[in-house]
Design a protein around this motif. Structure first.
Motif, PDB file in Angstrom:
ATOM      1  N   ILE A 308      43.934  33.136  44.372  1.00 58.20           N
ATOM      2  CA  ILE A 308      44.855  31.975  44.336  1.00 58.20           C
ATOM      3  C   ILE A 308      45.532  31.017  45.528  1.00 58.20           C
ATOM      4  N   GLU A 311      42.234  29.737  47.231  1.00 60.01           N
ATOM      5  CA  GLU A 311      41.887  28.539  47.054  1.00 60.01           C
ATOM      6  C   GLU A 311      42.504  27.334  47.555  1.00 60.01           C
ATOM      7  N   TYR A 392      46.302  28.028  35.701  1.00 61.26           N
ATOM      8  CA  TYR A 392      46.462  29.942  35.703  1.00 61.26           C
ATOM      9  C   TYR A 392      46.685  30.282  35.060  1.00 61.26           C
TER      10      TYR A 392
END
Length: 404
Positions: A308, A311, A392
């Protein structure tokens, strides 16, 4: 009973680890052996590949199945838990077991199940083997439910045993040290049957080497032996290790199956299409980007959270829920403080109350509101997010199941 009534009976009448926790854990294989004897020992009539490990079992099992399907074989796949429908647990070439077969199997054997107080998992293992034999498959990929040594699946003599990795999970059953858990997983290693190890540490390597030596089993450490990197439709960073494990496993299986390099490449590229695998770094929406993932312990979550971080996004949103036996002190410190949190309780018996999660998360600087359901939490995250944000959804397989 019709299909829904059959499922209701399976889930409600008998203990099931995913719903009830410790009360469903059987500490021996007596009942499983009793059941397979009753069924005519179907586990002896089919070639199998056995897959254990703390994380990555489902992905690895599905990748192996996909590769063998690409090579033209009729492949059974037994995994757990399911996300949406019980039938996901038992598939042949990606097609789920029929409702009629489940209904007929339970009806035919219900008196035996009740007489011997069989657990949900024991019955499901028996169902899988009975189905695979009757459908005359070429090979079955069998994922361990929990642990290995005492798992109901550990009645098979596979062509190869596979152990993906070892992490601290289910410590109330498997032991509270890495070595103890590795020893339980190593319980699937059989005399003179080769074993493939995915990831290892100095602690676990010694356990695996000792067990394989005792069993006179050839042992292969995939992370040391495989250097090629193959693309896959499974996009989680953690799949890098799983892919190496699969490539090494296919190499060990060469005496039994004809698998070309093209089969291997296509199998890894088409895992979702071939097997229907869900919930592994699965993107369900763009703008904002929404990712679901079933990682639920520190070993798996560390890799996911690192991914993550790579990203690009404006704001970060987490829709989280856990089961009530999860060690929150172990997992919550891994999450970033600079994020928006939406807490909810998975809709199962063992779901952790959202209020408890909210209070515990606050101790680690993770601030957010609580919601009546996972779906409500997700919808609120969507409402508050912008197109360049990232959402998420995870913390538990059961959280992901409510969204997919």
């Amino acid at each position: 009973m019709n299909y829904q009534q059959t499922l209701d009976w399976l889930f409600a009448q008998l203990p099931m680890y995913q719903q009830q926790g410790a009360s469903a854990y059987r500490k021996d294989l007596v009942n499983t052996i009793l059941l397979t004897n009753h069924l005519g020992n179907p586990e002896l009539k089919v070639k199998t590949i056995h897959v254990a490990g703390t994380n990555g079992k489902g992905s690895t099992s599905s990748m192996i199945a996909s590769v063998l399907q690409e090579a033209g074989y009729k492949v059974g796949l037994y995994t757990s838990p399911h996300l949406k429908d019980f039938r996901e647990r038992i598939k042949i070439n990606g097609i789920e077991i029929s409702e009629d077969f489940v209904v007929d199997f339970v009806a035919k054997n219900k008196a035996f199940f009740e007489e011997n107080n069989l657990s949900f998992f024991e019955m499901t293992v028996g169902l899988a083997f009975d189905y695979f034999v009757k459908q005359e498959i070429d090979v079955a990929i069998i994922e361990v439910g929990m642990g290995g040594r005492l798992d109901s699946t550990n009645i098979i003599t596979p062509l190869v045993s596979v152990i993906t990795n070892i992490g601290l999970d289910h410590i109330q059953f498997l032991g509270n040290t890495i070595e103890a858990i590795a020893s339980e997983k190593a319980g699937i290693i059989k005399p003179n049957i080769p074993v493939v190890i995915g990831e290892y540490t100095n602690q676990t390597k010694d356990v695996f080497l000792a067990k394989s030596k005792d069993c006179r089993s050839d042992i292969y450490f995939a992370s040391d032996l495989i250097t090629n990197d193959y693309p896959s439709d499974l996009l989680g960073d953690y799949q890098q290790h799983n892919k190496k494990t699969v490539v090494q496993t296919i190499e060990v299986l060469k005496p039994y199956f004809s698998v070309s390099e093209e089969n291997l490449k296509n199998g890894l590229l088409n895992v979702v299409k071939n097997t229907g695998l869900l919930g592994r770094w699965q993107q369900i929406k763009s703008n904002p980007k929404v990712i679901c993932d079933t990682a639920h312990n520190s070993h798996g979550l560390k890799i996911v959270l690192n991914q993550i971080e790579k990203e690009k996004f404006g704001n970060l949103f987490f829709v989280l829920g856990f089961v009530n036996d999860k060690d929150l002190d172990d997992v919550l410190p891994l999450f970033p403080k600079k994020a928006n949190y939406f807490f909810s309780k998975p809709n199962i018996f063992r779901g952790l109350e959202a209020k408890i999660l909210q209070e515990k998360a606050a101790e680690f600087g993770l601030i957010g509101n609580i919601y009546n359901s996972v779906s409500e939490a997700y919808q609120e995250a969507l409402r508050l997010s912008m197109q360049d944000d990232f959402i998420y959804i995870g913390g538990s397989t059961f959280v992901v199941a409510e969204i997919l």
